[in-house]
Design an enzyme around this catalytic site. Structure first.
Site, mmCIF file in Angstrom:
data_model
loop_
_atom_site.group_PDB
_atom_site.id
_atom_site.type_symbol
_atom_site.label_atom_id
_atom_site.label_comp_id
_atom_site.label_asym_id
_atom_site.label_seq_id
_atom_site.Cartn_x
_atom_site.Cartn_y
_atom_site.Cartn_z
ATOM 1 N N GLY A 234 40.197 32.065 31.759
ATOM 2 C CA GLY A 234 39.788 33.005 30.833
ATOM 3 C C GLY A 234 39.449 34.310 31.405
ATOM 4 N N GLY B 34 36.915 33.685 34.918
ATOM 5 C CA GLY B 34 37.933 33.050 35.737
ATOM 6 C C GLY B 34 38.738 34.339 36.237
ATOM 7 N N LYS C 209 19.282 30.973 32.104
ATOM 8 C CA LYS C 209 20.624 31.363 31.261
ATOM 9 C C LYS C 209 20.819 30.476 30.062
ATOM 10 C CE LYS C 209 25.368 32.499 31.508
ATOM 11 N NZ LYS C 209 26.634 32.418 32.035
#
Length: 310
Positions: A19, A22, A190
């Site tokens: 996606g 990547g 995160k």
């Protein structure tokens, strides 16, 4: 095609679940001379086969030729596999990859959430090293074979037999990468940022900069963060830096960005909310820490998903 980077010792890299994240990293690595294969959906693969991968940033708009496939078997020769699927697909995808991975191939989990590496490792076993990676990048798919980059693009990866080489090669390709002994703490940092913004951005379909300017939103974000930190403390997490500063910085550095959860809801796709606010709720329950604001966000996003399904 730009040839501004080069490498004397190219890696063979498979990107599983190609996606936005990547594709962005795959594009930079391919341009640097590494042998990259993107593994994704048929329309995406066909567009790349026809025209190459279109990479659009604030400074360039280029097509980068690289290999693309719909088959997990395409990782058979890879030295490194970037696992970029949704967190809910980790175990199933690891099982798909397992028969095709060569011994010693490193699987890097570039995913939201804090436990994907452990879940992949449980499926792949000791023959295949797995290292978690923390990803800071703002990207989106603008169409098949077309990735847009909006900001940042660095990685922190856990130690493994290949991690030092990966960090050197990725950094040379324009992806600043460090090996960290505290990736768990960084992943949690995160996670806190995702829990602070993702659901709010998804429910309003608004970017981070807009959110923090609305009355009441900073207080809700503060409540979400406080709950996350309480769960993390109970779980023995050591944060590598000031989490509150990191949360504030997201809206400052990516004011126009909508969360990945917002993008999923807009496209009618399942989100990763179970592995964000939902994970904090579940971990909090296991540790005896109350998380009512995270539970509310988790529930509201799930309700929106179910309502969209009809």
């Amino acid at each position: 095609m730009s040839t501004s980077f080069s490498t004397a010792h190219p890696l063979r890299i498979g990107v599983m679940g190609a996606g936005a994240v990547g594709c962005y990293f795959g594009a930079l690595l391919a341009r640097a001379g590494h042998a990259v294969t993107l593994i994704g959906r048929p329309a995406h693969v066909q567009a790349i086969a026809d025209r190459g991968l279109r990479l659009q940033t604030s400074t360039e708009d280029v097509h980068i030729p690289l290999a693309a496939s719909t088959e997990a078997s395409s990782v058979r020769d890879a030295d490194v596999v970037l696992l970029c699927v949704k967190s809910g697909d980790t175990e199933a995808t690891a099982a798909q990859l397992k028969p095709h991975l060569q011994a010693g191939a490193l699987v890097l989990t570039l995913q939201n959430g804090v436990d994907n590496d452990a879940r992949a490792r449980a499926v792949l076993g000791p023959a295949h090293p797995v290292a978690a990676a923390v990803v800071y990048v703002a990207t989106a798919m603008a169409g098949p074979g077309h990735v847009q980059h909006f900001g940042r693009g660095e990685l922190a990866i856990a130690p493994s037999p290949l991690s030092e080489r990966v960090a050197r090669e990725f950094t040379a390709a324009g992806i600043p990468t460090e090996v960290s002994d505290n990736v768990r703490g960084t992943l949690w940092a995160k996670l806190v940022m995702n829990c602070a913004y993702n659901a709010l951005s998804a429910l309003t379909q608004q970017p981070y900069g807009w959110l923090v300017q609305q009355p009441g939103t900073p207080e809700v974000i503060a409540d979400l963060v406080a709950e996350c930190l309480a769960v993390a403390e109970a779980d023995g997490v050591v944060f590598p830096s000031d989490v509150h500063a990191g949360v504030r910085a997201i809206a400052q550095t990516m004011p126009g960005q909508r969360s990945s959860t917002a993008q999923d809801l807009a496209r009618g796709k399942p989100s990763e909310i179970d592995h964000l606010n939902g994970y904090v709720v579940q971990r909090g329950a296991a540790l005896g820490v109350s998380t009512p604001v995270n539970r509310t966000m988790w529930t509201l996003v799930r309700l929106r998903e179910r309502a969209a399904q009809g």
